[in-house]
Design a protein around this motif. Structure first.
Motif, short mmCIF file in Angstrom:
data_model
loop_
_atom_site.label_atom_id
_atom_site.label_comp_id
_atom_site.label_asym_id
_atom_site.label_seq_id
_atom_site.Cartn_x
_atom_site.Cartn_y
_atom_site.Cartn_z
N PRO A 1 16.14 90.62 18.49
CA PRO A 1 15.22 89.76 19.24
C PRO A 1 14.29 90.58 20.13
CG PRO A 1 17.39 88.80 19.25
CD PRO A 1 17.52 90.17 18.60
N GLN A 2 13.04 90.21 20.14
CA GLN A 2 12.03 90.98 20.84
C GLN A 2 10.96 90.06 21.44
OE1 GLN A 2 9.37 93.13 18.05
NE2 GLN A 2 10.74 92.31 16.48
N THR A 3 10.08 90.67 22.23
CA THR A 3 8.95 89.96 22.80
C THR A 3 7.82 90.00 21.78
OG1 THR A 3 9.62 90.62 25.01
CG2 THR A 3 7.37 89.84 24.75
N VAL A 4 7.19 88.82 21.58
CA VAL A 4 6.12 88.72 20.59
C VAL A 4 4.93 87.97 21.17
CG1 VAL A 4 7.69 88.75 18.61
CG2 VAL A 4 7.02 86.56 19.62
N ARG A 5 3.77 88.15 20.54
CA ARG A 5 2.57 87.36 20.81
C ARG A 5 2.41 86.40 19.65
NH1 ARG A 5 -0.36 87.69 25.67
NH2 ARG A 5 0.14 89.70 26.54
N ASN B 1 7.27 72.64 23.93
CA ASN B 1 8.60 72.01 23.90
C ASN B 1 9.28 72.15 22.54
OD1 ASN B 1 6.85 70.32 22.58
ND2 ASN B 1 7.71 68.44 23.44
N GLU B 2 8.66 72.86 21.58
CA GLU B 2 9.22 73.02 20.24
C GLU B 2 9.80 74.42 19.99
OE1 GLU B 2 6.41 70.03 17.66
OE2 GLU B 2 5.70 72.09 17.94
N LEU B 3 10.04 75.16 21.05
CA LEU B 3 10.56 76.51 20.88
C LEU B 3 12.01 76.46 20.40
CD1 LEU B 3 9.14 78.29 24.04
CD2 LEU B 3 8.22 78.26 21.72
N PRO B 4 12.38 77.36 19.48
CA PRO B 4 13.76 77.41 19.01
C PRO B 4 14.72 77.80 20.14
CG PRO B 4 12.31 78.69 17.58
CD PRO B 4 11.52 78.31 18.79
N GLU B 5 15.98 77.48 19.93
CA GLU B 5 17.01 77.83 20.91
C GLU B 5 17.08 79.34 21.07
OE1 GLU B 5 21.82 77.47 21.26
OE2 GLU B 5 20.74 75.87 20.22
N GLY B 6 17.16 79.80 22.30
CA GLY B 6 17.24 81.23 22.60
C GLY B 6 15.90 81.92 22.80
N VAL B 7 14.80 81.20 22.55
CA VAL B 7 13.47 81.77 22.74
C VAL B 7 12.93 81.32 24.09
CG1 VAL B 7 11.09 81.79 21.89
CG2 VAL B 7 13.00 81.87 20.27
N GLU B 8 12.46 82.28 24.88
CA GLU B 8 11.96 81.98 26.22
C GLU B 8 10.45 82.18 26.27
OE1 GLU B 8 12.29 83.88 30.70
OE2 GLU B 8 13.86 84.30 29.25
N MET B 9 9.74 81.23 26.90
CA MET B 9 8.30 81.33 27.06
C MET B 9 7.98 82.16 28.30
SD MET B 9 5.43 78.32 27.66
CE MET B 9 6.72 77.19 28.07
N LEU B 10 7.22 83.24 28.10
CA LEU B 10 6.78 84.07 29.21
C LEU B 10 5.39 83.68 29.67
CD1 LEU B 10 8.02 87.53 27.88
CD2 LEU B 10 9.18 85.99 29.48
N ASP B 11 4.54 83.27 28.71
CA ASP B 11 3.16 82.89 29.01
C ASP B 11 2.66 81.99 27.88
OD1 ASP B 11 0.61 82.90 30.27
OD2 ASP B 11 -0.05 84.49 28.94
N TRP B 12 1.84 80.98 28.23
CA TRP B 12 1.28 80.07 27.23
C TRP B 12 -0.10 79.65 27.71
CZ3 TRP B 12 4.42 78.01 23.13
CH2 TRP B 12 3.74 77.13 22.29
N SER B 13 -1.14 80.15 27.05
CA SER B 13 -2.49 79.76 27.45
C SER B 13 -3.49 80.07 26.35
CB SER B 13 -2.91 80.49 28.73
OG SER B 13 -2.96 81.88 28.52
N GLU C 1 9.78 85.59 24.33
CA GLU C 1 10.83 86.60 24.34
C GLU C 1 12.04 86.07 23.57
OE1 GLU C 1 11.93 89.48 27.81
OE2 GLU C 1 12.96 87.57 28.12
N GLY C 2 12.74 86.96 22.89
CA GLY C 2 13.96 86.59 22.17
C GLY C 2 13.70 86.09 20.76
N VAL C 3 12.60 86.52 20.14
CA VAL C 3 12.26 86.07 18.79
C VAL C 3 12.85 87.04 17.77
CG1 VAL C 3 10.38 85.58 17.19
CG2 VAL C 3 10.17 84.93 19.59
N ALA D 1 11.48 83.24 14.17
CA ALA D 1 10.12 83.35 13.64
C ALA D 1 9.89 82.32 12.54
CB ALA D 1 9.86 84.76 13.12
N ARG D 2 10.86 82.17 11.64
CA ARG D 2 10.74 81.15 10.58
C ARG D 2 10.58 79.76 11.18
NH1 ARG D 2 14.10 84.75 7.85
NH2 ARG D 2 16.02 83.85 8.68
N GLN D 3 11.37 79.47 12.20
CA GLN D 3 11.28 78.16 12.85
C GLN D 3 9.92 77.97 13.52
OE1 GLN D 3 14.65 77.86 15.45
NE2 GLN D 3 16.09 77.51 13.79
N LEU D 4 9.41 79.02 14.16
CA LEU D 4 8.10 78.92 14.81
C LEU D 4 7.00 78.65 13.79
CD1 LEU D 4 8.45 81.86 17.36
CD2 LEU D 4 8.30 79.42 17.91
#
Length: 103
Positions: free
Chosen positions: A40-44, A53-65, A72-74, A79-82
Motif C-alpha cells: 500500500p502506498q500514496t497515490v494521485r 464517500n466511495e473509497l475502499p476500506e483501508g484507503v485514507e483521503m489526504l487531499d481532494w480537490s 494513502e494505503g492504495v 486500485a481495482r475498486q477505485l
C-alpha cells in the motif's frame, strides 16, 4: 490567413494532438501495473466519477480537490475498486512528482 496565424494554428493543433496522445497512452497502459507490485502506498488519482464517500476500506483521503485526489494505503485490490467506482487514472506519488525522471 497570414503565415503567422497559420503557424500559430499549426502550433496549437500540434500541442493539442500531443496532449491527446499522452492522455491516450496513459489510459492504454495497464494502470494496475503501476500499483500492483508495491505494498500500500500514496497515490494521485484523477477522480472522474469517483466520490469521496466511495473509497475502499483501508484507503485514507489526504487531499481532494479539482478532480484530483491524493490517497494513502492504495494497493492493487484497492486500485481495482477505485477504477470500478469511476477513477480515471491512478499514479504512485513520488517526492519529485508522479513520474520519476531519474532513478
Amino acid at each position: 490567413m497570414s503565415s503567422i496565424t497559420e503557424a500559430r494554428f499549426a502550433s496549437a493543433v500540434g500541442y493539442g494532438v500531443g496532449v491527446a496522445a499522452i492522455g491516450l497512452a496513459a489510459l492504454a497502459i495497464q494502470p494496475l501495473t503501476l500499483v500492483a507490485v508495491a505494498s500500500p502506498q500514496t497515490v494521485r488519482v484523477l477522480t472522474g466519477g469517483l466520490q469521496p464517500n466511495e473509497l475502499p476500506e483501508g484507503v485514507e483521503m489526504l487531499d481532494w480537490s479539482g478532480g484530483q485526489a491524493r490517497l494513502e494505503g492504495v494497493d492493487a485490490r484497492a486500485a481495482r475498486q477505485l477504477y470500478r467506482r469511476g477513477a480515471l487514472l491512478i499514479l504512485p506519488e513520488r517526492p519529485g512528482g508522479c513520474i520519476a525522471l531519474s532513478s
